[in-house]
Enzyme design. Sequence first.
Site, PDB file in Angstrom:
ATOM      1  N   HIS A 258      19.809   2.756   3.580  1.00  0.00           N
ATOM      2  CA  HIS A 258      18.558   3.444   3.931  1.00  0.00           C
ATOM      3  C   HIS A 258      18.576   4.920   3.489  1.00  0.00           C
ATOM      4  O   HIS A 258      17.717   5.322   2.724  1.00  0.00           O
ATOM      5  CB  HIS A 258      18.193   3.342   5.419  1.00  0.00           C
ATOM      6  CG  HIS A 258      18.027   1.932   5.895  1.00  0.00           C
ATOM      7  ND1 HIS A 258      17.149   1.053   5.299  1.00  0.00           N
ATOM      8  CD2 HIS A 258      18.654   1.226   6.877  1.00  0.00           C
ATOM      9  CE1 HIS A 258      17.230  -0.125   5.897  1.00  0.00           C
ATOM     10  NE2 HIS A 258      18.138  -0.047   6.860  1.00  0.00           N
ATOM     11  N   ASP A 309      17.387  -6.629   3.462  1.00  0.00           N
ATOM     12  CA  ASP A 309      17.620  -6.206   4.844  1.00  0.00           C
ATOM     13  C   ASP A 309      17.033  -7.169   5.884  1.00  0.00           C
ATOM     14  O   ASP A 309      17.636  -8.163   6.219  1.00  0.00           O
ATOM     15  CB  ASP A 309      17.087  -4.769   5.010  1.00  0.00           C
ATOM     16  CG  ASP A 309      17.482  -4.144   6.332  1.00  0.00           C
ATOM     17  OD1 ASP A 309      18.301  -4.737   7.054  1.00  0.00           O
ATOM     18  OD2 ASP A 309      16.993  -3.040   6.652  1.00  0.00           O
TER      19      ASP A 309
HETATM   20 ZN    ZN Z   1      20.308  -3.323   8.027  1.00  0.00          ZN
END
Ligand code: ZN
Length: 429
Positions: A258, A309
């Site tokens: 991220h 994800d």
């Molecule tokens: Zn994750």
Amino acid sequence: VGGDGLAEDVLIETQDGDFTAIVPNADDDGSPRLEGVVVPGLVNAHSHAFHRLLRGRTHRLGGDFWLWRELMYETAAALTPETYEVMATAVFIEMAMAGVTTVGEFHYVHHQVNGSPYSDHNEMGHALVRAARTAGIRICLLDAGYFTAGFGDTELSPVQQRFRDPSPEDWLERAAEIALAYTGAPDVTTGVAPHSVRAVPPEALRTVARRRDTEAPVHIHVSEQPSENRDCEEATGTTPTGLLDECGLLGATTTLVHATHLTPDDIGLIGGSSSRVCYCATTERDLGDGIGPAAALADSGAQLCVGSDSHAMIDLFEEARGIELHQRLATGSRGLFSPANLLRAATVAGSQSLEFEGGLRPGRPADFIVIDTDSPRLAGFDVGHGLDSVVFAATSADVRDVFVGGRQIVTDGSHSEWARAKWALTGSI
Ligand SMILES: [Zn+2]
């Protein structure tokens, strides 16, 4: 093949799972023909397979990342080794049909609901490896450490109990055991994944830095939400990235997932240490995370890769172009990343972050996919524009054939196990 251009009439030879020759402008020698654009197998560097069960089931509730997380915890609480395996099998087959030949599975549901270990304390990890093998894709099992609910040793909630090991030492020993079980397997690598600076205290991060196998990947969620930065600075006086640097965890085998809310100093630390960053654009937009400084990171020396994800969708083309398109929204400028660089993030760079080798080269594993340039999205494809339309217009539906280690696992968009496997995604398990 190579650079930003495409070669035509390419002869591909493989032997024992590896490419032995890749020859452009080859004469037709009667070998079977693959019509379309061939690129390296796509690499999904950040996955939590069970999040797929939330797809399409959380949008009406509004809220934010933290409410979504509560729903995710409810889903995690229902998993058993048996249901985890059948569900993950379906998810990995969906990935295979989307052109994914390698997945990095960030695995934190490793204990029973009450926090006790299974009789084989790596039972859940083995279930994930079996699922990847049924799908026919490679897996890097990233075993996650999870100890606190927040900074200052806050106790885990009842639903988080199954994510924790008794101590960081116990976790690293368990991770070393599962690594040993797959040593030498060409389709499995392993690494460790301190979940985040919220869930792993600084002493434990230092233990990871001290005891890690220096070759093995380390993956960690970093600065996905602004509140992580606020809490971290309050508790430690530095940012999550600054803390990782202090604990000795940045470097070329570390992937920060991220990396959305970073300071200029953070960017310098990440690039200067040649750390990797995994963007998950479709999840980051789904959860309202924000837009990370991808262009500044790449300029500073960080290698980017991508992951789906939470599996709000599984489409690595969308993840790759998401890096560039999010930068366009944030900066008002176009063309910060070339299509070749974006494809590299979704292929070779992802392999490197998971301790695999990727790329269309003799000696590399023969993982490759064929993209159908006659699909509605790509009709009119012009080879002179190289990868532009593949990266900016293709979707997972345009992946026609998929090969892993020279073996075809998807033919004409179909996988032989899909019909049997997909029931596990109904949410009724
Ligand atoms: Zn994750």
